[in-house]
Enzyme design. Structure first.
Site, mmCIF file in Angstrom:
data_model
loop_
_atom_site.group_PDB
_atom_site.id
_atom_site.type_symbol
_atom_site.label_atom_id
_atom_site.label_comp_id
_atom_site.label_asym_id
_atom_site.label_seq_id
_atom_site.Cartn_x
_atom_site.Cartn_y
_atom_site.Cartn_z
ATOM 1 N N ASP A 1 -22.842 3.137 -30.646
ATOM 2 C CA ASP A 1 -23.563 4.106 -30.002
ATOM 3 C C ASP A 1 -24.356 5.060 -30.835
ATOM 4 O O ASP A 1 -25.468 5.811 -30.472
ATOM 5 C CB ASP A 1 -22.609 4.932 -29.125
ATOM 6 C CG ASP A 1 -21.448 4.413 -28.546
ATOM 7 O OD1 ASP A 1 -21.071 3.148 -29.195
ATOM 8 O OD2 ASP A 1 -20.899 4.887 -27.719
ATOM 9 N N ASP B 1 -23.076 12.949 -32.022
ATOM 10 C CA ASP B 1 -23.735 13.050 -30.992
ATOM 11 C C ASP B 1 -24.804 13.702 -30.535
ATOM 12 O O ASP B 1 -25.312 14.040 -29.371
ATOM 13 C CB ASP B 1 -22.813 13.048 -29.378
ATOM 14 C CG ASP B 1 -22.245 11.430 -29.378
ATOM 15 O OD1 ASP B 1 -22.858 10.623 -29.624
ATOM 16 O OD2 ASP B 1 -20.800 11.608 -29.057
HETATM 17 N N1 GLY Z 1 -21.073 7.253 -26.224
HETATM 18 C C1 GLY Z 1 -19.919 6.887 -25.549
HETATM 19 C C2 GLY Z 1 -20.304 5.969 -24.615
HETATM 20 O O1 GLY Z 1 -21.256 5.271 -24.334
HETATM 21 O O2 GLY Z 1 -19.458 6.020 -23.506
#
Ligand code: GLY
Length: 382
Positions: free
Chosen positions: A178, A115
């Protein structure tokens, strides 16, 4: 007092705008919503100043909940401050943005998460774009180098989670939809081969015939073979978790913008054409498009609105713009936009983080605020 000022401004602009078109009314509403956002974010900044090493995450049971800088959401608060500084030119917002951005510096060497794009590009990325601070550029490039270490050429993707399924912890290599959002920073720093391989592998394996996407795809780390497709935050393995769909929409739209590769635009259009007909009356997605249980996810609404405004700019398809307008109208209505002093000074209400786990359900979410501010600014810039 601040609430009163905003109320008078609202009444004033309504009186001035008796003959306004719907678009002008929306523009006025968005300007007012951004004024509200400025007050929220400043109040949150004051609250956070003596909470070293933490950033705001959500507001639950009357308490502002913070997270350590290594939590995936850490970059959104500084990112929101940068965007609002861009919108207003207010020096105090810039000071706060610089301060909270600097809390994240050690992330440049952190290899434990996929992330980093969210965390470092929303904070340092906006900071560099707006100030040209060379130190920020170095930090972004170091963070990209750290993120690139998570790429496996056999799989053709960046590893998302660090551990596999219980039944196969050693060989499982997990990639979630994601992760598309972390590619912009890699492209920016010149890791274009990795970003495109990841986007291509995701395009090949994450999508179903109807262009909805799985949340989680598992690969065999040694062979690159797909061994499992399922959900983590959605209703069911075969369902369409709302935020996952819109991470994909935003991700492929962004990848077309930064690469010019038509296959990414085609994928973004396919995703848009899947999600738009499934929106409810107020255009803010239910947490999962296949769930009967109703629980709004305003963060999915703001991510989608921001992506659709960009996609409209790339395609001229009016449906994308009118859908984003419906979403923005809802988000700046009192059903979603929180008055200053309420909601832990988050901007939006009614986000859903992880409903199956029972965490962050019907709460504000820092990323919902970030993408709402971005969407409002993108709309006003049209
Ligand atoms: N990346 C985690 C979410 O969207 O909850």
């Amino acid at each position: 007092m601040k609430n009163l000022i905003i109320l008078f401004a609202a009444i004033g602009s309504l009186m001035l705008c008796g003959g306004c078109s719907d678009n002008q009314l929306l523009r006025n509403d968005l300007k007012r919503a951004l004024d509200v956002a400025v007050e929220h974010e400043k109040a949150q900044a004051e609250y956070m100043l003596d909470r070293e090493g933490e950033l705001p995450k959500t507001f639950e049971k009357g308490e502002l909940v913070t997270a350590n800088i290594r939590w995936w959401t850490s970059g959104f608060f500084p990112g929101s401050l940068w965007l609002l500084y861009e919108h207003t030119g207010d020096g105090q917002l810039r000071e706060y943005a610089e301060h909270f951005t600097s809390r994240l510096e050690s992330l440049k060497d952190y290899r434990g998460t996929h992330d980093l794009g969210f965390m470092v590009f929303c904070s340092y990325g906006n900071g560099y774009r707006l100030t040209g601070n060379e130190a920020y550029k170095e930090i972004i490039n170091e963070a990209s180098a750290s993120l690139a270490t998570r790429f496996n050429p056999t799989v053709g993707a960046i590893r998302s989670w660090n551990t596999g399924r219980k039944e196969n912890p050693e060989l499982d290599y997990i990639v979630i939809i994601d992760n598309m959002m972390n590619l912009e920073m890699l492209e920016w720093s010149g890791y274009s081969d990795i970003a495109r391989r990841h986007a291509d592998t995701t395009l090949k394996n994450h999508f179903r015939e109807d262009n909805s996407s799985y949340h989680v795809v598992t690969y065999n780390e040694l062979t690159g073979e797909v061994t499992d497709k399922r959900t983590a935050q959605g209703l069911a393995d075969e369902s369409a978790w709302a935020r996952g769909q819109v991470w994909g929409l935003y991700g492929y739209t962004m990848m077309y913008r930064v690469t010019g590769e038509k296959r990414y635009l085609d994928q973004a259009v396919k995703i848009a054409d899947y999600v738009i007909p499934r929106l409810p009356e107020d255009a803010i997605p239910n947490w999962d498009f296949d769930a009967e249980q109703q629980m709004k996810d305003s963060s999915a609404g703001s991510i989608m609105a921001s992506a659709l405004i960009e996609l409209y700019g790339l395609t001229d398809n009016e449906l994308y713009l009118t859908t984003a307008e419906r979403q923005l109208r809802s988000l700046c209505s009192e059903a979603y936009l929180a008055p200053v002093g309420e909601n832990g000074n988050f901007v939006l209400r009614h986000g859903t983080g992880h409903l199956p786990a029972g965490t962050e359900v019907d709460v504000p979410l820092t990323y919902g605020d970030y993408y709402f501010i971005e969407a409002a600014m993108r709309y006003l810039a049209l």
